[in-house]
Design a protein around this motif. Structure first.
Motif, short mmCIF file in Angstrom:
data_model
loop_
_atom_site.label_atom_id
_atom_site.label_comp_id
_atom_site.label_asym_id
_atom_site.label_seq_id
_atom_site.Cartn_x
_atom_site.Cartn_y
_atom_site.Cartn_z
N VAL A 104 3.13 114.39 41.79
CA VAL A 104 4.56 114.74 41.82
C VAL A 104 5.41 113.54 42.22
N LEU A 105 5.02 112.86 43.29
CA LEU A 105 5.87 111.81 43.86
C LEU A 105 5.72 110.46 43.16
N ARG A 106 4.56 110.20 42.57
CA ARG A 106 4.29 108.92 41.91
C ARG A 106 4.58 107.74 42.84
N GLN A 107 4.11 107.85 44.06
CA GLN A 107 4.39 106.86 45.09
C GLN A 107 3.09 106.54 45.83
N VAL A 108 2.82 105.26 46.05
CA VAL A 108 1.61 104.85 46.75
C VAL A 108 1.97 104.00 47.96
N ASN A 109 1.04 103.92 48.89
CA ASN A 109 1.13 103.02 50.03
C ASN A 109 -0.05 102.05 49.97
N THR A 110 0.17 100.84 50.45
CA THR A 110 -0.92 99.88 50.49
C THR A 110 -1.06 99.30 51.90
N ALA A 111 -2.27 98.90 52.22
CA ALA A 111 -2.57 98.23 53.48
C ALA A 111 -3.81 97.38 53.25
N SER A 112 -3.99 96.36 54.09
CA SER A 112 -5.12 95.47 53.85
C SER A 112 -5.44 94.64 55.09
N TRP A 113 -6.61 94.02 55.05
CA TRP A 113 -6.95 92.98 56.03
C TRP A 113 -7.95 92.01 55.42
N LEU A 114 -7.92 90.80 55.94
CA LEU A 114 -8.84 89.74 55.52
C LEU A 114 -9.55 89.17 56.74
N GLN A 119 -8.22 83.68 55.31
CA GLN A 119 -6.76 83.81 55.27
C GLN A 119 -6.09 82.50 54.86
N ARG A 120 -4.82 82.61 54.46
CA ARG A 120 -3.98 81.47 54.07
C ARG A 120 -4.55 80.71 52.87
N GLN A 121 -5.15 81.47 51.95
CA GLN A 121 -5.69 80.87 50.73
C GLN A 121 -5.16 81.57 49.47
N GLY A 122 -4.16 82.44 49.65
CA GLY A 122 -3.60 83.16 48.52
C GLY A 122 -4.35 84.41 48.13
N ILE A 123 -5.41 84.73 48.88
CA ILE A 123 -6.21 85.91 48.53
C ILE A 123 -5.42 87.19 48.77
N GLY A 124 -4.63 87.24 49.86
CA GLY A 124 -3.87 88.45 50.17
C GLY A 124 -2.91 88.83 49.08
N THR A 125 -2.26 87.84 48.47
CA THR A 125 -1.34 88.10 47.36
C THR A 125 -2.09 88.65 46.16
N GLU A 126 -3.22 88.04 45.85
CA GLU A 126 -3.96 88.41 44.66
C GLU A 126 -4.57 89.80 44.77
N MET A 127 -5.07 90.16 45.95
CA MET A 127 -5.68 91.48 46.08
C MET A 127 -4.64 92.59 46.08
N ARG A 128 -3.46 92.32 46.66
CA ARG A 128 -2.43 93.37 46.59
C ARG A 128 -1.89 93.49 45.16
N ALA A 129 -1.76 92.37 44.46
CA ALA A 129 -1.33 92.42 43.07
C ALA A 129 -2.28 93.26 42.24
N ALA A 130 -3.57 93.21 42.56
CA ALA A 130 -4.57 93.98 41.81
C ALA A 130 -4.34 95.48 41.97
N VAL A 131 -4.13 95.95 43.20
CA VAL A 131 -3.94 97.40 43.37
C VAL A 131 -2.56 97.84 42.89
N LEU A 132 -1.59 96.94 42.90
CA LEU A 132 -0.29 97.30 42.31
C LEU A 132 -0.43 97.48 40.81
N HIS A 133 -1.27 96.67 40.18
CA HIS A 133 -1.52 96.86 38.74
C HIS A 133 -2.20 98.20 38.50
N LEU A 134 -3.16 98.53 39.36
CA LEU A 134 -3.81 99.84 39.24
C LEU A 134 -2.77 100.95 39.36
N ALA A 135 -1.86 100.82 40.33
CA ALA A 135 -0.87 101.87 40.57
C ALA A 135 0.10 102.01 39.42
N PHE A 136 0.72 100.90 39.01
CA PHE A 136 1.79 100.98 38.03
C PHE A 136 1.27 101.04 36.59
N ALA A 137 0.32 100.19 36.25
CA ALA A 137 -0.19 100.17 34.87
C ALA A 137 -1.23 101.24 34.62
#
Length: 219
Positions: A104-114, A119-137
């Motif tokens: 109904v809501l079509r709304q997700v929440n995300t959370a993560s840890w490394l 850390q500080r290698q760009g992994i956090g951006t890439e892993m969240r981008a992956a689940v956002l693709h799952l959510a939206f696409a």
């Protein structure tokens, strides 16, 4: 086969350097070991539930128990997918995507840890981008929510890259002190405007009923 009954075991998210999927029992142990080594500096607490304040052995056990709990409590109207994040075959962290009444809501929440050493290698951006693709696409979401405390600039930097906008504040009692969390919201148009990390999703089709979306499109 177990995947016939729990098709989420076959779900895979692939980015240029990461793989996100449910861990095996052995890999769950590796994830727990990583948490025991440390997730953040001891002088701050980035989580509402201060699970990282536990002694290393208890912290590791809490990761295992939380993972089992999320699987056991799964329901199409209340789910949380805890994906282990792999780089070059090594477990480097955890990425969660969760929702209530998603159909109904079509709304997700995300959370993560490394793990600290990843850390500080760009992994956090890439892993969240992956689940956002799952959510939206993959799941046809309309919004993704997140948030971070004011002393967590790294999380805000990741959110900014991905197109999130500020969505208010809320107060929490963290280690006996008042802490301000800034809420963040990402809409579908902003996600489309900011997506820049290639992601492929495999194994989604048989999982759709578990997300409450038997008629959703695959990524």
């Amino acid at each position: 086969m177990l995947t016939d009954h729990w098709p989420l075991l076959g779900l895979r998210l692939n980015t240029p350097r990461l793989v996100l999927r449910l861990p095996s029992e052995q890999e769950l142990g590796q994830l727990a070991d990583l948490a025991a080594e440390g997730v953040h500096e001891p002088d701050r607490m980035p989580f509402i539930v201060p699970w990282t304040d536990l002694p290393p052995a208890q912290r590791a056990r809490s990761v295992v128990q939380h993972h089992w709990l999320r699987r056991g409590n799964w329901a199409p109207d209340n789910w949380a997918l805890n994906l282990a994040v792999f780089e070059d075959g090594r477990v480097v962290g955890l990425q969660e995507i969760a929702a209530r009444d998603f159909a109904v809501l079509r709304q997700v929440n995300t959370a993560s840890w490394l793990g600290l050493r990843h850390q500080r290698q760009g992994i956090g951006t890439e892993m969240r981008a992956a689940v956002l693709h799952l959510a939206f696409a993959g799941l046809d979401a309309l919004e993704a929510l997140s948030g971070a405390f004011e002393d967590n600039p790294t999380s805000f930097a990741v959110s900014k890259k991905l197109g999130y906008e500020h969505d208010g504040v809320e107060q929490h009692n963290i280690r006996g002190r008042r802490a301000t969390m800034r809420r963040l919201r990402l809409t579908r148009p902003e996600w489309e405007a900011h997506k820049h990390i290639s992601t492929t999703v495999t194994g989604l089709a048989p999982c759709l009923p578990l997300f409450g979306l038997p008629g959703a499109t695959t990524a």
